[in-house]
Design an enzyme around this catalytic site. Structure first.
Site, PDB file in Angstrom:
ATOM      1  CG  HIS A 182      58.703  58.601  31.551  1.00 39.56           C
ATOM      2  ND1 HIS A 182      58.686  57.004  31.665  1.00 39.56           N
ATOM      3  CD2 HIS A 182      59.402  58.939  32.096  1.00 39.56           C
ATOM      4  CE1 HIS A 182      60.331  56.996  32.352  1.00 39.56           C
ATOM      5  NE2 HIS A 182      60.761  58.329  32.218  1.00 39.56           N
ATOM      6  CG  ASN A 224      59.564  59.299  36.921  1.00 37.37           C
ATOM      7  OD1 ASN A 224      58.443  58.702  37.662  1.00 37.37           O
ATOM      8  ND2 ASN A 224      59.763  58.832  35.938  1.00 37.37           N
ATOM      9  CD1 TRP A 225      59.886  58.930  43.704  1.00 38.36           C
ATOM     10  CD2 TRP A 225      58.760  58.419  45.154  1.00 38.36           C
ATOM     11  NE1 TRP A 225      60.024  59.691  44.761  1.00 38.36           N
ATOM     12  CE2 TRP A 225      58.653  59.140  45.499  1.00 38.36           C
ATOM     13  CE3 TRP A 225      57.424  57.800  45.907  1.00 38.36           C
ATOM     14  CZ2 TRP A 225      59.217  60.438  47.325  1.00 38.36           C
ATOM     15  CZ3 TRP A 225      57.622  58.872  47.658  1.00 38.36           C
ATOM     16  CH2 TRP A 225      58.239  59.555  47.443  1.00 38.36           C
ATOM     17  CE  LYS A 226      61.360  55.447  35.925  1.00 39.99           C
ATOM     18  NZ  LYS A 226      62.220  54.981  35.519  1.00 39.99           N
ATOM     19  N   GLY A 286      64.600  58.748  38.362  1.00 37.25           N
ATOM     20  CA  GLY A 286      63.789  57.359  38.392  1.00 37.25           C
ATOM     21  C   GLY A 286      64.455  56.698  39.656  1.00 37.25           C
ATOM     22  N   GLY A 287      65.187  55.649  40.093  1.00 36.34           N
ATOM     23  CA  GLY A 287      66.085  54.651  40.556  1.00 36.34           C
ATOM     24  C   GLY A 287      65.748  55.410  41.785  1.00 36.34           C
ATOM     25  CD  GLU A 298      59.679  53.578  32.586  1.00 31.60           C
ATOM     26  OE1 GLU A 298      58.952  53.971  33.510  1.00 31.60           O
ATOM     27  OE2 GLU A 298      60.344  53.499  33.374  1.00 31.60           O
ATOM     28  CB  SER A 350      71.474  55.803  34.758  1.00 34.03           C
ATOM     29  OG  SER A 350      70.674  54.103  34.277  1.00 34.03           O
ATOM     30  N   GLY A 358      66.960  52.877  33.694  1.00 33.16           N
ATOM     31  CA  GLY A 358      66.410  52.286  34.188  1.00 33.16           C
ATOM     32  C   GLY A 358      68.112  51.189  33.504  1.00 33.16           C
ATOM     33  CD  GLU A 405      63.743  60.850  31.828  1.00 24.70           C
ATOM     34  OE1 GLU A 405      64.390  61.125  32.666  1.00 24.70           O
ATOM     35  OE2 GLU A 405      62.687  60.032  31.477  1.00 24.70           O
TER      36      GLU A 405
HETATM   37  P1  PGA Z   1      66.551  56.743  35.772  1.00 19.09           P
HETATM   38  O1  PGA Z   1      65.364  57.025  35.477  1.00 19.09           O
HETATM   39  O2  PGA Z   1      66.274  57.138  36.634  1.00 19.09           O
HETATM   40  O3  PGA Z   1      66.427  55.234  37.057  1.00 19.09           O
HETATM   41  O4  PGA Z   1      66.859  56.273  34.838  1.00 19.09           O
HETATM   42  C1  PGA Z   1      65.133  57.799  35.033  1.00 19.09           C
HETATM   43  C2  PGA Z   1      63.371  58.374  34.334  1.00 19.09           C
HETATM   44  O5  PGA Z   1      62.962  57.440  33.742  1.00 19.09           O
HETATM   45  O6  PGA Z   1      62.667  59.304  34.580  1.00 19.09           O
END
Ligand code: PGA
Length: 266
Positions: free
Chosen positions: A110, A25-27, A249-250, A112, A228, A188, A182
């Site tokens: 998601h 998930n590149w956001k 994500g990251g 966010e 994470s 994050g 999640e």
């Molecule tokens: P993260 O994000 O791996 O940076 O914690 C995961 C996500 O939001 O899907």
């Protein structure tokens, strides 16, 4: 992604028979030029993966991602879609629009989106409906806040999120649903759920799917963990019996790290 034929119509007791899916998930990261470069870097590293590999990218990067991933085992996803087919929704993109350019996956709900953009279980349900109607595979995100975990209401929260988002989804359509657990406190933040915590919730989600659908559907649905996950902790998380992959994500923004996670899932 539809499930392998081996899964249809048989009762599965064994995680080995679910094909894990590692999705990035590149956001809000990467331009189209950077998208092409990152996918070109990832491609050779994951080409022999036995798990599913997906990269979910910003809308503006979808064409570049589809082009770069062409002929490879990398599938492309969007990070959201609107619930309406078309209309006066400035700034939005519909599921049909995604399908029209050949995007097969979409992330829905998601945390966010829920936290910063007012999305709710009901809008997640409507987006899931639109995505399934458009023929897409949905990665449905669910998860509890830290306060909710501390109050021991994690499964009540997640149960509600899932029941609402999947209202009206048939067993046949469920084959195009992946659930990503999640925990919001782990996204994050560098705080990862322990492998046991992740497995406990994923197992409970599988139990809920059995209640809502059937044992066969529960045994075959892919339930990811996200929050994470990285190259160091992936093997332990992915080694759990009910963790069928990850939403990353990251760590998905670094080709080598993402490839290590893919390797840990295969
Ligand atoms: P993260 O994000 O791996 O940076 O914690 C995961 C996500 O939001 O899907």
């Amino acid at each position: 992604m539809s499930r392998p034929a081996i899964m249809k119509g048989c009762v599965l007791m064994n995680k080995q028979l679910r094909k894990p899916v590692i999705a990035g998930n590149w956001k809000m990261n990467k331009t189209p030029v950077e998208t092409t470069a990152l996918i070109n870097e990832i491609k050779p590293l994951v080409k022999d993966a036995s798990c599913g590999v997906v990269v979910c990218v910003p809308y503006i990067d979808l064409f570049a991602a589809l082009e770069a991933a062409k002929g490879s085992n990398i599938k492309v996803g969007a990070e959201n879609c609107h619930w309406a087919k078309s209309g006066a929704f400035t700034g939005e993109v519909s599921a049909d629009m995604l399908a029209s350019i050949g995007v097969p996956y979409v992330i829905i709900g998601h945390s966010e989106r829920r936290q910063y953009f007012g999305e709710t279980d009901v809008t997640a349900r409507d987006r899931v409906r639109a995505a399934l109607d458009a023929g897409l595979t949905v990665i449905l995100c669910v998860g509890e806040l830290l306060e909710e975990r501390e109050q021991n209401i994690t499964m009540e929260i997640i149960g509600k999120q899932i029941k609402i988002a999947l209202a009206g989804v048939t067993a046949a359509e469920l084959e195009r649903v992946i659930i990503a657990y999640e925990p919001v406190w782990a996204i994050g933040t560098g705080l990862t759920a322990t492998a046991e915590q992740a497995n406990e919730v994923n197992k409970a989600i599988r139990g809920l799917i059995e209640q809502l659908y059937s044992k066969a559907d529960a045994d075959s649905i892919v339930i990811q963990y996200g929050g994470s996950m990285n190259a160091q902790n992936a093997a332990e998380l992915l080694g759990q019996p009910d963790v069928d992959g990850g939403l990353i994500g990251g760590a998905s923004l670094k080709a080598a790290d993402f490839a290590k996670i893919v390797e840990a899932a295969c």
